[in-house]
Design a protein around this motif. Structure first.
Motif, PDB file in Angstrom:
ATOM      1  N   TRP A 170      50.016  50.670  59.898  1.00 47.81           N
ATOM      2  CA  TRP A 170      51.353  50.077  60.043  1.00 47.81           C
ATOM      3  C   TRP A 170      51.300  48.563  60.269  1.00 47.81           C
ATOM      4  N   ASP A 171      50.243  48.080  60.932  1.00 43.88           N
ATOM      5  CA  ASP A 171      50.133  46.642  61.168  1.00 43.88           C
ATOM      6  C   ASP A 171      48.926  46.033  60.455  1.00 43.88           C
ATOM      7  N   LYS A 172      48.435  46.714  59.445  1.00 44.04           N
ATOM      8  CA  LYS A 172      47.270  46.222  58.711  1.00 44.04           C
ATOM      9  C   LYS A 172      47.625  44.940  57.970  1.00 44.04           C
ATOM     10  N   PRO A 173      46.739  43.944  57.988  1.00 47.67           N
ATOM     11  CA  PRO A 173      47.006  42.712  57.239  1.00 47.67           C
ATOM     12  C   PRO A 173      47.177  42.986  55.750  1.00 47.67           C
ATOM     13  N   ALA A 174      47.892  42.093  55.088  1.00 48.90           N
ATOM     14  CA  ALA A 174      48.126  42.236  53.658  1.00 48.90           C
ATOM     15  C   ALA A 174      46.806  42.222  52.891  1.00 48.90           C
ATOM     16  N   LEU A 175      46.762  43.014  51.830  1.00 49.29           N
ATOM     17  CA  LEU A 175      45.587  43.093  50.981  1.00 49.29           C
ATOM     18  C   LEU A 175      45.842  42.385  49.659  1.00 49.29           C
ATOM     19  N   ALA A 176      44.786  41.928  49.042  1.00 53.56           N
ATOM     20  CA  ALA A 176      44.843  41.401  47.681  1.00 53.56           C
ATOM     21  C   ALA A 176      43.425  41.406  47.146  1.00 53.56           C
ATOM     22  N   CYS A 177      43.282  41.583  45.835  1.00 49.45           N
ATOM     23  CA  CYS A 177      41.942  41.622  45.273  1.00 49.45           C
ATOM     24  C   CYS A 177      41.269  40.259  45.438  1.00 49.45           C
ATOM     25  N   LEU A 178      39.949  40.265  45.444  1.00 49.20           N
ATOM     26  CA  LEU A 178      39.195  39.040  45.694  1.00 49.20           C
ATOM     27  C   LEU A 178      39.438  37.977  44.627  1.00 49.20           C
ATOM     28  N   SER A 179      39.805  38.391  43.426  1.00 44.71           N
ATOM     29  CA  SER A 179      40.067  37.413  42.366  1.00 44.71           C
ATOM     30  C   SER A 179      41.234  36.499  42.700  1.00 44.71           C
ATOM     31  N   SER A 180      42.118  36.960  43.582  1.00 42.71           N
ATOM     32  CA  SER A 180      43.282  36.151  43.947  1.00 42.71           C
ATOM     33  C   SER A 180      42.897  34.912  44.749  1.00 42.71           C
ATOM     34  N   ARG A 181      41.639  34.798  45.133  1.00 39.81           N
ATOM     35  CA  ARG A 181      41.176  33.611  45.882  1.00 39.81           C
ATOM     36  C   ARG A 181      40.726  32.494  44.950  1.00 39.81           C
ATOM     37  N   ILE A 182      40.663  32.761  43.654  1.00 38.09           N
ATOM     38  CA  ILE A 182      40.114  31.801  42.693  1.00 38.09           C
ATOM     39  C   ILE A 182      41.256  31.149  41.932  1.00 38.09           C
ATOM     40  N   PRO A 183      41.346  29.816  41.914  1.00 38.62           N
ATOM     41  CA  PRO A 183      42.462  29.141  41.244  1.00 38.62           C
ATOM     42  C   PRO A 183      42.539  29.492  39.766  1.00 38.62           C
ATOM     43  N   TYR A 184      43.764  29.572  39.267  1.00 39.40           N
ATOM     44  CA  TYR A 184      43.952  29.824  37.846  1.00 39.40           C
ATOM     45  C   TYR A 184      43.182  28.805  37.013  1.00 39.40           C
ATOM     46  N   GLY A 185      42.576  29.292  35.939  1.00 35.55           N
ATOM     47  CA  GLY A 185      41.818  28.415  35.057  1.00 35.55           C
ATOM     48  C   GLY A 185      40.342  28.361  35.393  1.00 35.55           C
ATOM     49  N   THR A 186      39.972  28.794  36.594  1.00 34.32           N
ATOM     50  CA  THR A 186      38.562  28.874  36.978  1.00 34.32           C
ATOM     51  C   THR A 186      38.055  30.270  36.625  1.00 34.32           C
ATOM     52  N   THR A 187      37.006  30.332  35.831  1.00 36.57           N
ATOM     53  CA  THR A 187      36.489  31.611  35.359  1.00 36.57           C
ATOM     54  C   THR A 187      36.059  32.503  36.524  1.00 36.57           C
ATOM     55  N   ILE A 188      36.433  33.763  36.430  1.00 38.67           N
ATOM     56  CA  ILE A 188      36.045  34.743  37.442  1.00 38.67           C
ATOM     57  C   ILE A 188      34.672  35.301  37.093  1.00 38.67           C
ATOM     58  N   SER A 189      33.808  35.377  38.083  1.00 41.17           N
ATOM     59  CA  SER A 189      32.486  35.970  37.897  1.00 41.17           C
ATOM     60  C   SER A 189      32.195  36.896  39.065  1.00 41.17           C
ATOM     61  N   VAL A 190      31.304  37.839  38.833  1.00 43.48           N
ATOM     62  CA  VAL A 190      30.897  38.739  39.909  1.00 43.48           C
ATOM     63  C   VAL A 190      30.256  37.941  41.043  1.00 43.48           C
ATOM     64  N   GLU A 191      29.508  36.886  40.681  1.00 39.97           N
ATOM     65  CA  GLU A 191      28.847  36.059  41.686  1.00 39.97           C
ATOM     66  C   GLU A 191      29.856  35.391  42.611  1.00 39.97           C
ATOM     67  N   ALA A 192      30.932  34.846  42.034  1.00 38.52           N
ATOM     68  CA  ALA A 192      31.964  34.196  42.841  1.00 38.52           C
ATOM     69  C   ALA A 192      32.677  35.212  43.733  1.00 38.52           C
ATOM     70  N   LEU A 193      32.964  36.396  43.193  1.00 36.57           N
ATOM     71  CA  LEU A 193      33.633  37.431  43.978  1.00 36.57           C
ATOM     72  C   LEU A 193      32.761  37.854  45.158  1.00 36.57           C
ATOM     73  N   THR A 194      31.477  37.969  44.920  1.00 37.35           N
ATOM     74  CA  THR A 194      30.549  38.337  45.999  1.00 37.35           C
ATOM     75  C   THR A 194      30.488  37.247  47.060  1.00 37.35           C
ATOM     76  N   GLN A 195      30.473  35.995  46.627  1.00 34.56           N
ATOM     77  CA  GLN A 195      30.440  34.867  47.561  1.00 34.56           C
ATOM     78  C   GLN A 195      31.686  34.861  48.441  1.00 34.56           C
ATOM     79  N   ILE A 196      32.839  35.055  47.839  1.00 36.62           N
ATOM     80  CA  ILE A 196      34.095  35.091  48.584  1.00 36.62           C
ATOM     81  C   ILE A 196      34.094  36.255  49.576  1.00 36.62           C
ATOM     82  N   ASP A 197      33.681  37.412  49.095  1.00 40.32           N
ATOM     83  CA  ASP A 197      33.663  38.614  49.933  1.00 40.32           C
ATOM     84  C   ASP A 197      32.810  38.399  51.173  1.00 40.32           C
ATOM     85  N   ARG A 198      31.627  37.843  50.992  1.00 41.05           N
ATOM     86  CA  ARG A 198      30.728  37.635  52.128  1.00 41.05           C
ATOM     87  C   ARG A 198      31.270  36.562  53.075  1.00 41.05           C
ATOM     88  N   ALA A 199      31.925  35.555  52.521  1.00 39.40           N
ATOM     89  CA  ALA A 199      32.505  34.508  53.367  1.00 39.40           C
ATOM     90  C   ALA A 199      33.623  35.069  54.232  1.00 39.40           C
TER      91      ALA A 199
END
Length: 293
Positions: A170-199
């Motif tokens: 009921w009070d869980k923070p909002a969720l969004a996929c990790l790709s939503s952290r990458i600005p539009y126009g910047t290519t998405i890669s598994v490496e970047a998603l992993t970096q974001i996730d660990r950060a």
């Protein structure tokens, strides 16, 4: 619960019963957990939660989804989605979510057909209809239904009802996929998603529940609730050290704090209008943004 919310809840129950059997697109977030609870209460074993797993899913979310489904008593299944393999998704235009949801909903629909379920439903609520969501067109194309929005339930009402029903989300923070952290126009890669996730895991382990690490190349821009600014500053050396180890050269605290859709800000008004499909609820025109890709 006020009378208006009670009326909406009754409408939702009727709708769930009418659907007869459903696959719930289940992330384990506030909305999909409430949808699963209602579907399970109304349909029993004819409601099943299915979680799509890919590199864009944050660490720990699958385990939480499993735990929440078990708490509800609902069957839970896991499938793999492959949106990261789609070059249109990796290109990361403002239509990115369309390509993601097309992949995920197609997989869910196929699973539902194979296993004899009539409908796929999601957790879209009334408030979401006013936000820019290219995935709505994908849902429409794949025949995915949104019973919360149909019943007119807002996010606040979903949280209130979830609390009343004893749901831990009921009070869980909002969720969004990790790709939503990458600005539009910047290519998405598994490496970047992993970096974001660990950060983000670094900050969550410090007790910061609502966090986004916005990925700007070698810059990590931290969005947290203003109430957590003090904790971030107190732990700045620890945070900076860990994020440097992950490959970020600079670590910045965004003084505007956490907010949804902050990476939409660079869109020009005309681009925003196109992304919204020229007006609220215009899914057909919203889709056109992604057609040339």
């Amino acid at each position: 619960m006020n009378q208006e919310t009670q009326t909406k809840l009754e409408s939702l129950r009727r709708r769930m019963t009418e659907l007869q059997s459903v696959v719930v697109a289940f992330s384990g977030g506030v909305d999909s957990s409430f949808v699963l609870k209602m579907a399970h209460d109304c349909l029993g074993p004819r409601a099943v939660a299915v979680t799509a797993v890919s590199p864009s899913l944050a660490t720990g979310e699958l385990d939480e989804a499993r735990a929440i489904a078990a708490h509800i008593g609902a069957r839970h299944e896991v499938i793999e989605s492959h949106e990261v393999e789609d070059p249109r998704y990796r290109a990361n235009t403002p239509a990115r979510c369309y390509f993601c949801k097309t992949e995920v909903y197609a997989q869910l629909r196929a699973w539902a057909q194979v296993h004899g379920f009539k409908h796929v439903i999601d957790g879209l609520n009334l408030d979401d209809l006013s936000d820019r969501r290219p995935g709505r067109q994908a849902a429409a194309e794949q025949g995915v239904l949104s019973p919360l929005a149909e019943a007119g339930l807002s996010k606040a009402e979903v949280r209130e009802l979830s609390k009343d029903m004893g749901l831990p989300t009921w009070d869980k923070p909002a969720l969004a996929c990790l790709s939503s952290r990458i600005p539009y126009g910047t290519t998405i890669s598994v490496e970047a998603l992993t970096q974001i996730d660990r950060a983000e895991m670094v900050l969550r382990r410090l007790g910061i529940r609502q966090v986004r690490v916005r990925h700007h190349g070698d810059i990590a821009r931290l969005e947290v609730e203003p109430a957590d600014f003090g904790r971030v500053l107190e732990q700045r050396e620890v945070i900076a050290s860990h994020l440097h180890d992950l490959g970020y050269t600079y670590v910045a605290l965004d003084l505007q704090g956490y907010r949804t859709g902050s990476l939409n800000a660079p869109l020009t008004p005309s681009a925003s209008a196109r992304a919204r499909g020229g007006g609220e609820g215009s899914d057909v025109r919203e889709r056109r943004e992604g057609q040339p890709l």
